[in-house]
Design a protein around this motif. Sequence first.
Motif, PDB file in Angstrom:
ATOM      1  N   ILE A 112      -1.017  -6.575  26.315  1.00 16.52           N
ATOM      2  CA  ILE A 112      -2.316  -7.487  26.905  1.00 16.52           C
ATOM      3  C   ILE A 112      -1.757  -8.959  26.148  1.00 16.52           C
ATOM      4  CG2 ILE A 112      -4.694  -8.411  26.890  1.00 16.52           C
ATOM      5  CD1 ILE A 112      -5.626  -5.456  26.628  1.00 16.52           C
ATOM      6  N   ILE A 160      -6.366  -8.450  34.406  1.00 18.63           N
ATOM      7  CA  ILE A 160      -5.390  -7.956  34.336  1.00 18.63           C
ATOM      8  C   ILE A 160      -5.197  -6.568  34.948  1.00 18.63           C
ATOM      9  CG2 ILE A 160      -3.131  -7.042  32.743  1.00 18.63           C
ATOM     10  CD1 ILE A 160      -3.762  -9.117  30.733  1.00 18.63           C
ATOM     11  N   ASN A 200      -1.976 -14.886  31.161  1.00 15.73           N
ATOM     12  CA  ASN A 200      -1.481 -13.718  31.098  1.00 15.73           C
ATOM     13  C   ASN A 200       0.139 -13.404  30.921  1.00 15.73           C
ATOM     14  OD1 ASN A 200      -4.105 -12.837  31.576  1.00 15.73           O
ATOM     15  ND2 ASN A 200      -3.655 -12.442  33.749  1.00 15.73           N
ATOM     16  N   GLU A 202       3.794 -12.404  31.289  1.00 14.29           N
ATOM     17  CA  GLU A 202       4.588 -11.790  32.485  1.00 14.29           C
ATOM     18  C   GLU A 202       5.796 -10.999  31.873  1.00 14.29           C
ATOM     19  OE1 GLU A 202       6.097 -14.597  35.030  1.00 14.29           O
ATOM     20  OE2 GLU A 202       3.785 -15.561  35.593  1.00 14.29           O
TER      21      GLU A 202
END
Length: 1042
Positions: A112, A160, A200, A202
Amino acid sequence: MAVSLPSTLGPSSVPEEIQHPHMKFSEWKFKLFRVRSFEKAPEAPMEKKDSSEETPSLEQSSAVLDEAGSEKPVLSQSTLKPHPKFLKHSHDAVKARDKVIHQASLRQLCRICGNPFKAAGHHRRYPVHGPVDSKTQGLLRKKEKRVTSWPDLIAKVFRIDVKTDVDSIHPTEFCHNCWRIMQRKFSSAPCEVYFPRNANIEWHPHTSSCDICHASSRGLKRKSQQSNGQLSKRLKSVVDQARQIHQRKKRNQAKISSKKAMKKITNCSKIHLSTNLLAVDFPAHFVKSVSCQICGHILTDPVQTSCKHVFCRICILRCLKVMGSYCPSCRYACFPTDLESPVKSFLSILNSLLVKCPAKGCNEEVSLEKYNHHVSSHKESKETLVHINKGGRPRQHLLSLTRRAQKHRLRELKMQVKAFADKEEGGDVKSVCLTLFLLALRARNEHRQADELEAMMQGRGSGLQAAVCLAIRINTFLSCSQYHKMYRTVKAITGRQIFQPLHALRNAEKVLLPGYHPFEWQPPLKNVSSSTDVGIIDGLSGLSSSVDDYPVDTIAKRFRYDSALVSALMDMEENILEGMRAQDLDDYLSGPFTVVVKESCDGMGDVSEKHGNGPAVPEKAVRFSFTVMKITLAHGSQNVKVFEEAKPNSELCCKPLCLMLADESDHETLTAILSPLIAEREAMKSSELMLEMGGILRTFKFIFRGTGYDEKLVREVEGLEASGSVYICTLCDATRLEASQNLVFHSITRSHTENLERYEVWRSNPYHESVEELRDRVKGVSAKPFIETVPSIDALHCDIGNAAEFYKIFQLEIGEVYKNPNASKEERKRWQATLDKHLRKKMNLKPIMRMNGNFARKLMTKETVEAVCELIPSEERHEALRELMDLYLKMKPVWRSSCPAKECSESLCQYSFNSQRFAELLSTKFKYRYEGKITNYFHKTLAHVPEIIERDGSIGAWASEGNESGNKLFRRFRKMNARQSKCYEMEDVLKHHWLYTSKYLQKFMNAHNALKNPGFTADLQASIGDPLGIEDSLETQDSMEF
């Protein structure tokens, strides 16, 4: 032994400035030790190398030894030319190795946040795919969330999607910090949680320039290029030390910049005291402990966060507002609601610190606690600071203080107001305070609250009474959250507190529940506590002493019998006093009053929730309740009736005494739970209750009649055999054969005392008889009776049993069994299907699996007989069926009415004739069905009804219909009070069911119904006084009529 090595494998690849001076020596020493241990031979001569010559690795040295042992020439690396096929295989091996290294690096990162697990400070990891852990599962259940897997939870919190992850690209675990964020998200703390990243991460497939692999191998060497182990460890430690020094410098710079920013945000140098003013030169760590970690000044109005760091209140609040909801020291999640006052010992040390007065010309040293008082003498001086930490206490708002702290803070004002009230208003302090509050509201243009206050001062309440709100909540089956939502909505829309808050309703409940009113028994009850403040108690209190080693999976909650009777009498206080006035009796008569109580007990069947996830085994329940039937007063030589229950079979007067999750067929559990109740009842029979009612101490005696039992429960509590026994009746000793030969002429012979005597005979067998002889002697008694019942007929179940028998007669008449008694099972099923189809078409009666009261009432009519006759070809059978139904409908009101002498006197007089004619028809026209046998309820209705009515005056009034109609209330109250703990759920159900039967609360609903039925319309003034239309809302939510 010369070996040529690539330049990347030697120690010269390490920068010169971080090489250890003895690195080469230690490497050669380690290599020589390994060589001797491998060869187990004398040490080979070692040539000295130049400084320009590179050192071989351990793998290469072993290769050299092999070559030396085989005495082959040594080749340099430049002279080797491998085959292209081997080059291709080596290239594939390098790719596979890089892939494995990449996946190993991914396993060290969080999916995460992307941080390594070592940097998080916690070694706990959680799999991305799979079920959530037990702690999170418990938290989600409390919040009633249906998420059960980590992918769903991660998608809900972090947005996510991890369901499409690939192991070679994405990490498969996440860190403890992200787990804590999810915990805070669903806990009672605010939803704002500090998260170190805004976007988030990648994740990309492995490439030659992969950031993950480069980051993981920085400062280290590839597996194939490892030098000896001691060298790699030293290199790693030196590189790690250099990296840590670099990171520490960066962190210190960030801290310095953040501290400067926070000092600019707080800007408190003019209101807080500097640590330079301390009179004593304390150690640095002590000064740091008493100073704010944001501004560096002496703590002023100190507060403590949940992570145990201490700040000035103003400083931390300003930082939280500007920089976010986290602690400035450790960046742990922190919110303004988490701030607390430090412990008193710390505050006392802080207040005792001596500080120098900053005013010019003043050299005094005063304690921090007395600083404000001292600087008040330096009003002209500009150097003195305004210190707001008066008395060392956090300066909280007045309303947030405790009552004692409020009194302390307003002591001087209170004395001034009291002096003014004594001088000007005759000591009326309340009026002075209310007037001050009223003027303050008017001054701030808060006229709506001022109008409410003025109405209260003038005796005009602005809202409903707490008892009215309680009646609304109970009779509309509102849960706590539903009522509170209605309360807030009405208050927000109208600006008035029309409904009372929940705590006011709870105070109103206390007066109506058992355990509130004091009482006394003369003589005191045997084996019963003399305390009167007893509310809901555990129904399993007598289990351990009654049943040995019996596994009980049940929950039982009950009131104490005497306390419940007192509460019921106090609830009927107005009815009793009105009855005395109606009989021209004086209010001051103290009795004795005689109270007749009807007891009922019945199973409620399966009460488990029907929404797909109930228990595999049906959850059955039993309720024991009582009804106060009538109260008489001994006046002179006669008993005067002052109260009689008008609707004895209503659920509104059947008060619950005990609720249990148990099966009524479980004799041991039923005995263990109900035995304490029966012991209390037996003790009350020989004692008198002394209760203050209407300001006068009055005396009450009690008569208990156990008539509200169906046949199944009567057989259970009286120790008789089941209903399929040869001994057909619970009132007499007749067998099934005797009852079929003599349908009418029987008398009541059974009693509780006789059943106890017969049980002793059954247990001891004093005459040494065989089983059959002993059974014939005791007439079907096979267990110990533990509840005394009055031999009677349950009118409701009598109707249901007789209707089931008529339903069977209709089927047999359709199949003409009187001609062909030996019909097959398939033919009988076809007759039933034909009857069901015809009744549904003609009478709109849907087929049922089991006979119930509603179906029985619709079936037992003349119209049903006419519809059935259409399926029967014989006219003679038509007449027999019509006559049989006509006789039954003439007899039915006698046992159904509450007072047959008044309501159906003609049917009562003709009952003996009708019953004999009914029995004659059964033995002649329907001989194929009743030759040598008879049903239990047909026997009771034909043989025992006149004798019971002559003894009791009624059968219907003493039936269990009120207890049966309370079954649907149990389900509604259980839905209203749904909780995770069944113990608390049963307590709430018992409490609200008791309040539902309160006559005091019923008066408010009856007044509402009286206004609703004539079409009452409010005038203009009423509409102004009730802008929300409370009566209309009550009308829509009235659930007294089911």
